[in-house]
Design a protein around this motif. Structure first.
Motif, PDB file in Angstrom:
ATOM      1  N   ARG A  20      -3.237 -14.842  -5.813  1.00  0.00           N
ATOM      2  CA  ARG A  20      -4.154 -14.521  -4.713  1.00  0.00           C
ATOM      3  C   ARG A  20      -4.025 -13.060  -4.308  1.00  0.00           C
ATOM      4  NH1 ARG A  20      -2.028 -18.635  -1.675  1.00  0.00           N
ATOM      5  NH2 ARG A  20      -3.250 -20.482  -1.502  1.00  0.00           N
ATOM      6  N   GLY A  50      -8.448 -10.056   3.769  1.00  0.00           N
ATOM      7  CA  GLY A  50      -7.951 -10.590   2.506  1.00  0.00           C
ATOM      8  C   GLY A  50      -6.528 -10.171   2.175  1.00  0.00           C
ATOM      9  N   TRP A  53      -3.887 -11.649   4.664  1.00  0.00           N
ATOM     10  CA  TRP A  53      -3.808 -13.100   4.467  1.00  0.00           C
ATOM     11  C   TRP A  53      -3.011 -13.429   3.203  1.00  0.00           C
ATOM     12  CZ3 TRP A  53      -4.111 -17.648   6.631  1.00  0.00           C
ATOM     13  CH2 TRP A  53      -4.326 -18.786   5.870  1.00  0.00           C
ATOM     14  N   THR A  54      -3.344 -12.779   2.101  1.00  0.00           N
ATOM     15  CA  THR A  54      -2.663 -13.099   0.848  1.00  0.00           C
ATOM     16  C   THR A  54      -1.204 -12.646   0.870  1.00  0.00           C
ATOM     17  OG1 THR A  54      -3.493 -11.075  -0.207  1.00  0.00           O
ATOM     18  CG2 THR A  54      -4.781 -13.095  -0.518  1.00  0.00           C
ATOM     19  N   ALA A  74      -5.850 -23.856   2.743  1.00  0.00           N
ATOM     20  CA  ALA A  74      -7.123 -23.866   2.010  1.00  0.00           C
ATOM     21  C   ALA A  74      -8.255 -23.443   2.940  1.00  0.00           C
ATOM     22  CB  ALA A  74      -7.401 -25.248   1.423  1.00  0.00           C
ATOM     23  N   ASP A  77      -8.145 -19.724   3.257  1.00  0.00           N
ATOM     24  CA  ASP A  77      -8.701 -19.072   2.068  1.00  0.00           C
ATOM     25  C   ASP A  77     -10.226 -19.056   2.123  1.00  0.00           C
ATOM     26  OD1 ASP A  77      -6.244 -18.509   0.899  1.00  0.00           O
ATOM     27  OD2 ASP A  77      -6.271 -20.251  -0.428  1.00  0.00           O
ATOM     28  N   THR A  98     -14.319 -16.113  -7.028  1.00  0.00           N
ATOM     29  CA  THR A  98     -13.022 -16.239  -6.360  1.00  0.00           C
ATOM     30  C   THR A  98     -12.877 -17.620  -5.742  1.00  0.00           C
ATOM     31  OG1 THR A  98     -13.028 -13.860  -5.911  1.00  0.00           O
ATOM     32  CG2 THR A  98     -11.498 -15.208  -4.635  1.00  0.00           C
ATOM     33  N   VAL A 102      -9.826 -20.342  -6.271  1.00  0.00           N
ATOM     34  CA  VAL A 102      -9.032 -20.820  -5.143  1.00  0.00           C
ATOM     35  C   VAL A 102      -9.171 -22.336  -4.990  1.00  0.00           C
ATOM     36  CG1 VAL A 102      -8.868 -20.741  -2.616  1.00  0.00           C
ATOM     37  CG2 VAL A 102      -9.033 -18.624  -3.905  1.00  0.00           C
ATOM     38  N   HIS A 106      -6.134 -25.060  -5.355  1.00  0.00           N
ATOM     39  CA  HIS A 106      -5.774 -25.981  -4.265  1.00  0.00           C
ATOM     40  C   HIS A 106      -5.848 -27.422  -4.747  1.00  0.00           C
ATOM     41  CE1 HIS A 106      -4.960 -23.517  -0.811  1.00  0.00           C
ATOM     42  NE2 HIS A 106      -6.011 -22.755  -1.079  1.00  0.00           N
TER      43      HIS A 106
END
Length: 166
Positions: A20, A50, A53-54, A74, A77, A98, A102, A106
């Motif tokens: 990620r 982004g 968060w990652t 999730a 994301d 993307t 993701v 998940h």
């Protein structure tokens, strides 16, 4: 019945977090190389949402791997992707690609039922963001076709990839 599947090792969760982060860094790099397109909105959203968060998920995965299995991760994301969708509709394709990555990842960790639910909810949230925004780079029949294929592909990935661990 809707329990997630047991994970024997935390390493796959850390690898997902690294992947990620790599996607976020690659997006930032591409936006810089391309001369800050989209009036700088792309780099602002990726840099302000982004990347933190990652990075936060990577730190969490290393310290407490079980925490990154929470369904709210999730949702986070997807929230980042929805923000990109709303603020940079020109990045439609990159956002959808993307999202598929993701959502499939998940599903791998959550199992078939949860994976399908996450994929359906996440893909529909992105489609709703496109509808709310109203100015996607495409319109009419091509947009409708792409959205249907995106939702079906996300759901298929959620179900199939989620079933691989069962």
């Amino acid at each position: 019945m809707l329990r997630r599947l047991p994970i024997e090792s935390a390493q796959p969760l850390v690898i997902f977090a690294v992947a990620r982060l790599a996607v976020a860094l690659a997006a930032l790099g591409a936006l810089i190389v391309l001369g800050f397109p989209y009036d700088g909105r792309g780099i602002a959203v990726v840099g302000a949402l982004g990347l933190p968060w990652t990075l936060g998920l990577l730190l969490t995965a290393r310290r407490n791997p079980e925490a990154v299995l929470h369904p709210l991760v999730a949702a986070g994301d997807i929230a980042v992707l929805v923000a990109i969708e709303l603020l940079v509709p020109e990045a439609y394709g990159a956002t959808r690609f993307t999202a598929l990555f993701v959502l499939a990842a998940h599903a791998h960790f959550q199992g078939e039922r949860r994976g399908l639910a996450i994929a359906l909810g996440g893909s529909l949230a992105l489609v709703a963001a496109t509808v709310v925004r109203g100015d996607a780079p495409l319109d009419g029949d091509p947009l409708a076709f792409y959205e249907v294929v995106f939702v079906l592909s996300a759901c298929a990935a959620g179900a199939v990839v989620g079933s691989l661990r069962t």
